[in-house]
Design an enzyme around this catalytic site. Structure first.
Site, PDB file in Angstrom:
ATOM      1  CE  LYS A   1       4.744   7.735  -2.263  1.00 49.18           C
ATOM      2  NZ  LYS A   1       3.904   8.236  -1.172  1.00 49.18           N
TER       3      LYS A   1
ATOM      4  CG  ASN B   1      -6.025  17.383   1.955  1.00 44.97           C
ATOM      5  OD1 ASN B   1      -5.643  16.807   2.971  1.00 44.97           O
ATOM      6  ND2 ASN B   1      -7.172  17.099   1.379  1.00 44.97           N
TER       7      ASN B   1
ATOM      8  CB  SER C   1      -5.969   4.647   2.159  1.00 45.97           C
ATOM      9  OG  SER C   1      -5.731   5.921   1.652  1.00 45.97           O
TER      10      SER C   1
ATOM     11  CE  LYS D   1       3.531   8.253   6.889  1.00 50.50           C
ATOM     12  NZ  LYS D   1       3.072   9.400   6.113  1.00 50.50           N
TER      13      LYS D   1
ATOM     14  CG  ASP E   1       2.797  11.096  -3.035  1.00 51.68           C
ATOM     15  OD1 ASP E   1       2.602  11.226  -1.831  1.00 51.68           O
ATOM     16  OD2 ASP E   1       3.882  11.428  -3.564  1.00 51.68           O
TER      17      ASP E   1
ATOM     18  CE  LYS F   1      -3.952   2.154   0.736  1.00 50.50           C
ATOM     19  NZ  LYS F   1      -3.832   2.658  -0.646  1.00 50.50           N
TER      20      LYS F   1
ATOM     21  CD  GLN G   1       3.189   4.899   2.461  1.00 56.93           C
ATOM     22  OE1 GLN G   1       3.636   5.883   1.882  1.00 56.93           O
ATOM     23  NE2 GLN G   1       2.125   4.970   3.246  1.00 56.93           N
TER      24      GLN G   1
HETATM   25  P1  NDP Z   1      -1.233  20.531  -1.056  1.00 59.37           P
HETATM   26  O1  NDP Z   1      -0.614  20.559  -2.395  1.00 59.37           O
HETATM   27  O2  NDP Z   1      -2.724  20.507  -0.911  1.00 59.37           O
HETATM   28  O3  NDP Z   1      -0.700  21.789  -0.195  1.00 59.37           O
HETATM   29  C1  NDP Z   1       0.639  22.045  -0.042  1.00 59.37           C
HETATM   30  C2  NDP Z   1       0.776  23.413   0.611  1.00 59.37           C
HETATM   31  O4  NDP Z   1       2.154  23.647   0.882  1.00 59.37           O
HETATM   32  C3  NDP Z   1       0.309  24.552  -0.263  1.00 59.37           C
HETATM   33  O5  NDP Z   1      -0.201  25.568   0.529  1.00 59.37           O
HETATM   34  C4  NDP Z   1       1.615  24.979  -0.943  1.00 59.37           C
HETATM   35  O6  NDP Z   1       1.620  26.313  -1.407  1.00 59.37           O
HETATM   36  C5  NDP Z   1       2.575  24.833   0.202  1.00 59.37           C
HETATM   37  N1  NDP Z   1       3.935  24.689  -0.296  1.00 59.37           N
HETATM   38  C6  NDP Z   1       4.369  23.878  -1.278  1.00 59.37           C
HETATM   39  N2  NDP Z   1       5.700  24.036  -1.478  1.00 59.37           N
HETATM   40  C7  NDP Z   1       6.078  24.985  -0.595  1.00 59.37           C
HETATM   41  C8  NDP Z   1       7.317  25.587  -0.303  1.00 59.37           C
HETATM   42  N3  NDP Z   1       8.437  25.252  -0.971  1.00 59.37           N
HETATM   43  N4  NDP Z   1       7.351  26.521   0.684  1.00 59.37           N
HETATM   44  C9  NDP Z   1       6.242  26.865   1.369  1.00 59.37           C
HETATM   45  N5  NDP Z   1       5.036  26.323   1.138  1.00 59.37           N
HETATM   46  C10 NDP Z   1       4.970  25.382   0.166  1.00 59.37           C
HETATM   47  O7  NDP Z   1      -0.560  19.291  -0.315  1.00 59.37           O
HETATM   48  P2  NDP Z   1      -1.077  18.498   0.958  1.00 59.37           P
HETATM   49  O8  NDP Z   1      -1.646  19.446   1.940  1.00 59.37           O
HETATM   50  O9  NDP Z   1      -1.884  17.356   0.501  1.00 59.37           O
HETATM   51  O10 NDP Z   1       0.281  17.889   1.501  1.00 59.37           O
HETATM   52  C11 NDP Z   1       1.186  18.662   2.275  1.00 59.37           C
HETATM   53  C12 NDP Z   1       2.279  17.750   2.786  1.00 59.37           C
HETATM   54  O11 NDP Z   1       1.697  16.672   3.532  1.00 59.37           O
HETATM   55  C13 NDP Z   1       3.148  17.065   1.720  1.00 59.37           C
HETATM   56  O12 NDP Z   1       4.435  16.896   2.269  1.00 59.37           O
HETATM   57  C14 NDP Z   1       2.495  15.702   1.557  1.00 59.37           C
HETATM   58  O13 NDP Z   1       3.413  14.739   1.066  1.00 59.37           O
HETATM   59  C15 NDP Z   1       2.129  15.418   3.006  1.00 59.37           C
HETATM   60  N6  NDP Z   1       1.070  14.440   3.173  1.00 59.37           N
HETATM   61  C16 NDP Z   1      -0.164  14.637   2.635  1.00 59.37           C
HETATM   62  C17 NDP Z   1      -1.156  13.698   2.819  1.00 59.37           C
HETATM   63  C18 NDP Z   1      -2.544  13.930   2.332  1.00 59.37           C
HETATM   64  O14 NDP Z   1      -3.416  13.115   2.652  1.00 59.37           O
HETATM   65  N7  NDP Z   1      -2.829  14.992   1.597  1.00 59.37           N
HETATM   66  C19 NDP Z   1      -0.891  12.423   3.535  1.00 59.37           C
HETATM   67  C20 NDP Z   1       0.428  12.361   4.156  1.00 59.37           C
HETATM   68  C21 NDP Z   1       1.363  13.325   3.928  1.00 59.37           C
HETATM   69  P3  NDP Z   1       1.497  26.629  -2.989  1.00 59.37           P
HETATM   70  O15 NDP Z   1       0.036  26.611  -3.251  1.00 59.37           O
HETATM   71  O16 NDP Z   1       2.122  27.976  -3.119  1.00 59.37           O
HETATM   72  O17 NDP Z   1       2.260  25.562  -3.732  1.00 59.37           O
END
Ligand code: NDP
Length: 439
Positions: free
Chosen positions: A124, A238, A374, A112, A164, A88, A109
């Site tokens: 992955k 998110n 999931s 985790k 992802d 997964k 993963q």
């Molecule tokens: P999103 O793409 O929805 O949001 C990412 C956020 O981070 C946006 O606000 C983005 O801004 C900002 N961001 C991206 N790059 C940078 C940077 N270099 N500096 C500052 N801010 C930045 O992603 P998610 O919220 O889904 O995921 C966020 C993190 O959580 C990731 O690391 C992801 O791998 C991890 N994660 C997510 C899961 C999920 O279910 N969604 C599960 C487990 C882990 P901008 O719009 O400007 O790009």
């Protein structure tokens, strides 16, 4: 240490930099336990088994763009370890995707997933295809060709991919649609699906909500009430949005949010409805927020780690807390850091934090809510039913708290930090399964 060093030397020779870093950090964090059991682990080649993927599948993805030009990308699935259950892990579509990255992510993963207490192994996959700037038709063409290869290796009890980076509802829909055509099966092989085609209500909220459930459970153990605590949050995607929403519900005060251009700060707390409207509906930059909330300030090109608060939730991206940021957090009175993003704290920063009084809750556990839900989706699909939001959220809360409880107990038992406790639990589980199964 001798056994660990031998294994790491072998990995180093393969020149997989990220994979080496991940395996090295993980094994070194639990070196005492490995040393205590070295004889049996050597005899059963445990470290070799844990650092070698079960299977690496690599394939050519040949597709045609809107101008009729043929394009070729690399497609991968690293089925890392299925000792605890079916493989997964997500699929990533991004130009930086290569085998080293996917091996490192598959390794992480595996552990985790072990922490979730649910029957899942680790994997992955993905491609160096970049969906940014591609038309819908190009994304559809690519997803079809990608699935033409991948479908042979996946299934509801074999390997269940999810989204992802670069793979969200749209890509998942196209991938699942084509899997269904090829196999003539409507099953729970892919998770993170839109609700209409078997997706789980509450999956969107799960990582952010789960992060806060986990943090709150640990804080309660320390008799530290989340109510009225000031929280620094980074990101406004998110994970960040749903972490803010849940923390607000528990009467904490999230005072920052950010995107890659800068951050907003409001001493009175971020208004989640306005934030959602800007980011989710209007899809604007975070700087727009100050037009709606007069007490808020916007800081262009800065990160939110230099503000006085009690808790920090990095929810944006990799390496967003460096050495200086760690010092700022320390000097500003932060007591808890819970990682919502994957690898948001770099190694130098981690060293500072782990040697301070800050309680550090690592991503491996703190953001596992996504993968947990999931598995609920897989369960829902195999039962031919739809669960409502409350059922899904209740299960998430119960499982995040159960995981927090077991990590807390391991931390006390082994007198270590939360990161080591999480690694220890996960390692012991996977190793137990390998020994029981004789694999
Ligand atoms: P999103 O793409 O929805 O949001 C990412 C956020 O981070 C946006 O606000 C983005 O801004 C900002 N961001 C991206 N790059 C940078 C940077 N270099 N500096 C500052 N801010 C930045 O992603 P998610 O919220 O889904 O995921 C966020 C993190 O959580 C990731 O690391 C992801 O791998 C991890 N994660 C997510 C899961 C999920 O279910 N969604 C599960 C487990 C882990 P901008 O719009 O400007 O790009």
């Amino acid at each position: 240490m001798e056994y660990i060093n031998e294994i790491l030397e072998k990995i180093k020779k393969e020149k997989d930099g990220k994979f080496y870093e991940a395996t090295s950090a993980f094994l070194n964090s639990i070196s005492n336990y490995i040393e205590e059991n070295e004889e049996i682990f050597r005899k059963k080649a445990i470290l070799e088994k844990l650092t070698t993927p079960d299977r690496v599948i690599q394939f050519k993805v040949s597709w045609v763009d809107d101008n009729g030009i043929n394009r070729v990308n690399n497609g991968y699935r690293v089925q890392f370890n299925n000792a605890l259950g079916a493989y997964k892990g997500g699929l990533r579509f991004h130009p930086t995707v290569d085998l080293d990255t996917l091996k490192f992510l598959g390794f992480e993963q595996t552990f985790k997933n072990a922490l979730t207490n649910l029957p899942i192994g680790g994997a992955k996959g993905g491609s160096d295809f970049n969906p940014k700037g591609k038309s819908d038709n190009e994304i559809l063409n690519f997803c079809k060709e990608f699935m033409n290869e991948l479908y042979r290796y996946i299934g509801p009890y074999t390997d269940i991919p999810a989204g992802d980076i670069g793979v969200s509802g749209k890509e998942i829909g196209y991938l699942f649609g084509h899997y269904k055509k090829l196999t003539r099966k409507f099953d729970g092989t892919i998770s993170g699906k839109p609700n209409t085609i078997g997706g789980l209500l509450g999956r969107n909220e799960a990582t952010g909500y789960g992060l806060v459930y986990f943090l709150n459970h640990i804080m309660k153990k320390d008799n530290f009430d989340i109510k009225d605590k000031k929280i620094l949050v980074s990101g406004s995607g998110n994970v960040a949005i749903h972490a803010i929403e849940k923390a607000n519900e528990l009467k904490a005060k999230c005072i920052t949010a950010s995107d890659s251009n800068g951050f907003i700060y409001d001493e009175n707390g971020i208004d989640i409805d306005i934030l959602k409207e800007i980011k989710l509906i209007k899809k604007q930059r975070i700087s727009e927020y100050v037009k709606f909330v007069k007490t808020a300030k916007y800081f262009e090109g800065e990160r939110p780690w230099n503000i006085k608060a009690d808790i920090a939730l990095p929810c944006a991206t990799e390496n967003e807390i460096n050495k200086n940021d760690a010092m700022n957090l320390l000097n500003n009175g932060i007591k808890y850091i819970a990682e919502g993003a994957n690898m948001p704290t770099n190694n130098e920063a981690k060293d500072i934090i782990l040697n301070s009084n800050i309680v550090f809750l690592p991503a491996k556990a703190a953001n596992a809510g996504g993968v947990m839900s999931s598995v609920f989706e897989m369960s829902q699909d195999s039962n031919y039913i739809y669960w409502n939001f409350k059922k899904s959220d209740d299960m998430l809360k119960e499982n995040m708290e159960k995981m927090a409880e077991s990590i807390y107990n391991e931390k006390i038992r082994s007198s270590c930090d939360y990161q080591t406790a999480a690694n220890l639990i996960a390692f012991k589980k996977v190793v137990d399964a390998i020994i029981i199964e004789g694999i």
